[in-house]
Design an enzyme around this catalytic site. Structure first.
Site, PDB file in Angstrom:
ATOM      1  N   ASN A 150     -39.113  58.547 -64.622  1.00  7.58           N
ATOM      2  CA  ASN A 150     -38.981  59.469 -63.496  1.00  7.58           C
ATOM      3  C   ASN A 150     -37.993  60.549 -63.933  1.00  7.58           C
ATOM      4  O   ASN A 150     -36.799  60.303 -64.003  1.00  7.58           O
ATOM      5  CB  ASN A 150     -38.460  58.703 -62.272  1.00  7.58           C
ATOM      6  CG  ASN A 150     -38.135  59.629 -61.107  1.00  7.58           C
ATOM      7  OD1 ASN A 150     -38.524  60.802 -61.108  1.00  7.58           O
ATOM      8  ND2 ASN A 150     -37.433  59.097 -60.117  1.00  7.58           N
ATOM      9  N   TRP A 151     -38.521  61.715 -64.242  1.00  4.42           N
ATOM     10  CA  TRP A 151     -37.659  62.773 -64.771  1.00  4.42           C
ATOM     11  C   TRP A 151     -36.786  63.408 -63.687  1.00  4.42           C
ATOM     12  O   TRP A 151     -35.839  64.130 -63.989  1.00  4.42           O
ATOM     13  CB  TRP A 151     -38.502  63.872 -65.430  1.00  4.42           C
ATOM     14  CG  TRP A 151     -39.143  63.478 -66.725  1.00  4.42           C
ATOM     15  CD1 TRP A 151     -39.152  62.239 -67.302  1.00  4.42           C
ATOM     16  CD2 TRP A 151     -39.881  64.337 -67.606  1.00  4.42           C
ATOM     17  NE1 TRP A 151     -39.855  62.271 -68.485  1.00  4.42           N
ATOM     18  CE2 TRP A 151     -40.307  63.554 -68.706  1.00  4.42           C
ATOM     19  CE3 TRP A 151     -40.231  65.697 -67.589  1.00  4.42           C
ATOM     20  CZ2 TRP A 151     -41.054  64.076 -69.755  1.00  4.42           C
ATOM     21  CZ3 TRP A 151     -40.981  66.210 -68.632  1.00  4.42           C
ATOM     22  CH2 TRP A 151     -41.384  65.406 -69.703  1.00  4.42           C
ATOM     23  N   LYS A 152     -37.135  63.199 -62.442  1.00  2.00           N
ATOM     24  CA  LYS A 152     -36.412  63.811 -61.295  1.00  2.00           C
ATOM     25  C   LYS A 152     -36.371  65.330 -61.451  1.00  2.00           C
ATOM     26  O   LYS A 152     -37.286  65.923 -62.037  1.00  2.00           O
ATOM     27  CB  LYS A 152     -35.011  63.226 -61.165  1.00  2.00           C
ATOM     28  CG  LYS A 152     -35.003  61.710 -61.176  1.00  2.00           C
ATOM     29  CD  LYS A 152     -33.727  61.136 -60.652  1.00  2.00           C
ATOM     30  CE  LYS A 152     -33.714  59.642 -60.848  1.00  2.00           C
ATOM     31  NZ  LYS A 152     -32.695  58.969 -60.090  1.00  2.00           N
ATOM     32  N   HIS A 157     -39.593  57.242 -53.094  1.00  2.00           N
ATOM     33  CA  HIS A 157     -38.343  57.112 -53.853  1.00  2.00           C
ATOM     34  C   HIS A 157     -37.169  57.226 -52.881  1.00  2.00           C
ATOM     35  O   HIS A 157     -37.207  58.011 -51.932  1.00  2.00           O
ATOM     36  CB  HIS A 157     -38.257  58.196 -54.938  1.00  2.00           C
ATOM     37  CG  HIS A 157     -37.171  57.921 -55.920  1.00  2.00           C
ATOM     38  ND1 HIS A 157     -35.851  58.206 -55.654  1.00  2.00           N
ATOM     39  CD2 HIS A 157     -37.190  57.351 -57.157  1.00  2.00           C
ATOM     40  CE1 HIS A 157     -35.109  57.831 -56.691  1.00  2.00           C
ATOM     41  NE2 HIS A 157     -35.901  57.303 -57.612  1.00  2.00           N
ATOM     42  N   GLU A 176     -34.435  58.664 -53.059  1.00  2.00           N
ATOM     43  CA  GLU A 176     -33.865  60.019 -52.910  1.00  2.00           C
ATOM     44  C   GLU A 176     -34.693  60.829 -51.925  1.00  2.00           C
ATOM     45  O   GLU A 176     -34.164  61.627 -51.148  1.00  2.00           O
ATOM     46  CB  GLU A 176     -33.777  60.702 -54.291  1.00  2.00           C
ATOM     47  CG  GLU A 176     -32.658  60.080 -55.132  1.00  2.00           C
ATOM     48  CD  GLU A 176     -32.880  60.127 -56.632  1.00  2.00           C
ATOM     49  OE1 GLU A 176     -33.702  60.924 -57.114  1.00  2.00           O
ATOM     50  OE2 GLU A 176     -32.219  59.330 -57.343  1.00  2.00           O
ATOM     51  N   GLU A 186     -36.357  49.243 -56.248  1.00  3.13           N
ATOM     52  CA  GLU A 186     -35.206  49.988 -56.772  1.00  3.13           C
ATOM     53  C   GLU A 186     -34.037  49.858 -55.801  1.00  3.13           C
ATOM     54  O   GLU A 186     -34.003  50.543 -54.780  1.00  3.13           O
ATOM     55  CB  GLU A 186     -35.563  51.467 -56.907  1.00  3.13           C
ATOM     56  CG  GLU A 186     -36.699  51.741 -57.845  1.00  3.13           C
ATOM     57  CD  GLU A 186     -36.620  53.145 -58.420  1.00  3.13           C
ATOM     58  OE1 GLU A 186     -36.544  53.258 -59.637  1.00  3.13           O
ATOM     59  OE2 GLU A 186     -36.593  54.112 -57.651  1.00  3.13           O
ATOM     60  N   GLY A 211     -28.944  55.439 -60.822  1.00  4.83           N
ATOM     61  CA  GLY A 211     -28.068  56.476 -61.367  1.00  4.83           C
ATOM     62  C   GLY A 211     -26.591  56.134 -61.306  1.00  4.83           C
ATOM     63  O   GLY A 211     -25.737  56.986 -61.504  1.00  4.83           O
ATOM     64  N   SER A 231     -30.776  52.086 -63.186  1.00  2.00           N
ATOM     65  CA  SER A 231     -29.914  52.042 -64.376  1.00  2.00           C
ATOM     66  C   SER A 231     -30.447  51.132 -65.483  1.00  2.00           C
ATOM     67  O   SER A 231     -29.681  50.447 -66.154  1.00  2.00           O
ATOM     68  CB  SER A 231     -28.489  51.647 -63.986  1.00  2.00           C
ATOM     69  OG  SER A 231     -27.943  52.613 -63.110  1.00  2.00           O
ATOM     70  N   GLY A 261     -35.083  56.194 -64.720  1.00  2.00           N
ATOM     71  CA  GLY A 261     -34.621  57.558 -64.457  1.00  2.00           C
ATOM     72  C   GLY A 261     -33.931  58.135 -65.676  1.00  2.00           C
ATOM     73  O   GLY A 261     -34.566  58.646 -66.602  1.00  2.00           O
ATOM     74  N   GLY A 262     -32.601  58.042 -65.694  1.00  2.00           N
ATOM     75  CA  GLY A 262     -31.799  58.658 -66.753  1.00  2.00           C
ATOM     76  C   GLY A 262     -32.303  58.366 -68.164  1.00  2.00           C
ATOM     77  O   GLY A 262     -32.404  59.272 -69.003  1.00  2.00           O
TER      78      GLY A 262
HETATM   79  C1  PEP Z   1     -34.957  56.211 -60.535  1.00  2.00           C
HETATM   80  O1  PEP Z   1     -34.577  57.273 -60.140  1.00  2.00           O
HETATM   81  O2  PEP Z   1     -36.087  55.825 -60.206  1.00  2.00           O
HETATM   82  C2  PEP Z   1     -34.070  55.425 -61.383  1.00  2.00           C
HETATM   83  C3  PEP Z   1     -34.322  54.164 -61.572  1.00  2.00           C
HETATM   84  O3  PEP Z   1     -32.993  56.093 -61.949  1.00  2.00           O
HETATM   85  P1  PEP Z   1     -31.927  55.504 -63.019  1.00  2.00           P
HETATM   86  O4  PEP Z   1     -32.719  54.763 -64.043  1.00  2.00           O
HETATM   87  O5  PEP Z   1     -31.278  56.721 -63.575  1.00  2.00           O
HETATM   88  O6  PEP Z   1     -31.019  54.619 -62.265  1.00  2.00           O
END
Ligand code: PEP
Length: 360
Positions: free
Chosen positions: A25-27, A112, A114, A183, A189, A229, A250-251
């Site tokens: 997930n590049w966000k 998601h 967010e 999640e 994050g 994470s 994500g990251g």
């Molecule tokens: C996400 O945004 O779906 C996610 C899991 O982010 P991160 O891996 O950065 O926690």
């Protein structure tokens, strides 16, 4: 006692139907040029191998049309991070599911945390988004998860059950097309991650909720990803849980070495056959017409395990959960004692796999 062994073998040996998936997930990261470069780099990194899981990258809308034709569709699926809850018309700034599909993208992240927290996405809005995504041939990666206060109040099961309402009015046929992602919001994050035991517990709960609604077969075939994470260093333990079928990343999806490091955690699927004397070993990734013999072997293996006087096995039978690595040792010992058997089947499946009979 036999039930316990049956369950263990099902966990370790049976070839599971559901897919293992690593989805990025590049966000709201990467300009178009940077996104193209990242997609190309990933494509190159996977050029000479076949990943042992499905790989998906979910990018900002503006990247989709450029990135989709750049990557090898047999190895990398492309998805959006959202789509509108309306079909088309005067909704300035929105992007419909049909528009996403028209870029060649095949997936869309919906729900998601967010989007729920910052853009007011409710269970009802998400119902519409999911239906439109499916109607346009997209696979929703539907996210659920609790915030920290809910976890601290031990309300996580209640919360995810309520969030599942967005997908629980789908027909069984439509539900079978979606992917779920658990999640925990407190892990996204933040660098904090659920412990493997916490992840397994809630993934098993989610699967049981799906089973209650749609039956065991659909539940067994639903991929449930973990997100929060995830990194190469912690994903292996998370993914080795029987109900964790990969990750939403994500990251770590923004750096090819990290993302590929997570993809690589899914090991090669292989079965190892041997002949009656055990000297002709064949390795294959498909049981094919040997499946019946493998089933016979399984019965024999259960008997052997029952005869094994092994501390780990005793612990397991008494209700403890030794690690998968420890269980592999026990199973290997049992298989080595099965001499005159037509088929020895080995590494059952990927990261959950056990090398039951190998030369290593
Ligand atoms: C996400 O945004 O779906 C996610 C899991 O982010 P991160 O891996 O950065 O926690």
């Amino acid at each position: 006692m036999n039930n316990r062994i049956e369950n263990l073998l099902t966990l370790l040996i049976k070839n599971k139907m559901r897919k293992n998936i690593v989805a990025g997930n590049w966000k709201m990261n990467k300009t178009l040029q940077e996104g193209i470069a990242l997609a190309k780099e990933l494509n190159e990194a996977l050029a000479n191998e076949k990943p042992n899981c499905d790989v998906i990258i979910c990018t900002p809308f503006i990247h989709l049309a450029s990135v989709t034709p750049l990557v090898d569709a047999a190895k990398i699926g492309v998805g959006a991070e959202n789509c509108a809850d309306k079909e088309s018309g005067a909704y300035t700034g929105e992007v419909s599911a049909a528009m996403v599909a028209s870029t060649g993208a095949k997936y869309v992240i919906l729900g998601h945390s967010e989007r729920r927290a910052y853009y007011g996405e409710t269970v009802e809005i998400l119902k519409d988004k999911v239906k439109l995504a499916l109607a346009n041939g997209l696979t929703p990666i539907f996210c659920i998860g609790e915030v920290l206060e809910e976890r601290e109040a031990n309300k996580q099961n209640e919360v995810v059950a309520a969030q599942l309402a967005s997908v629980f009015d789908l027909s069984a046929e439509d539900f079978s097309k979606i992917v779920l992602a658990y999640e925990p919001v407190w892990a996204i994050g933040t660098g904090k991650t659920a412990s493997p035991a916490q992840a397994q517990e809630i993934h098993a709960f989610i699967r049981s909720a799906v089973a209650e609604k749609y039956g065991k077969e659909i539940a067994d075939n639903t991929s449930i990803l973990y997100g929060g994470s995830c990194k190469p260093s912690n994903a292996k333990e998370l993914f080795s849980n029987p109900d964790v079928d990969g990750g939403l990343i994500g990251g770590a999806a923004l750096k090819v070495s990290d993302f590929k490091g997570i993809i690589d955690l899914f090991e090669m699927k292989a079965y190892i056959y041997n002949d009656e004397k055990g000297d002709n070993i064949t390795v294959t990734d498909d049981l094919g017409d040997m499946a019946d013999q493998a089933a016979e072997y399984r019965t024999e293996l259960i008997e052997k395990i029952c005869e094994l006087d092994d501390d780990l096995m005793m612990q397991y039978l008494e209700g403890e959960e030794p690690s998968v690595d420890d269980m592999k040792k026990v199973l290997r010992k049992a298989t080595c004692e099965c001499q005159a058997i037509p088929v020895c089947c080995g590494t059952a499946y990927r990261n959950k796999g056990c090398l039951l009979y190998t030369s290593d």
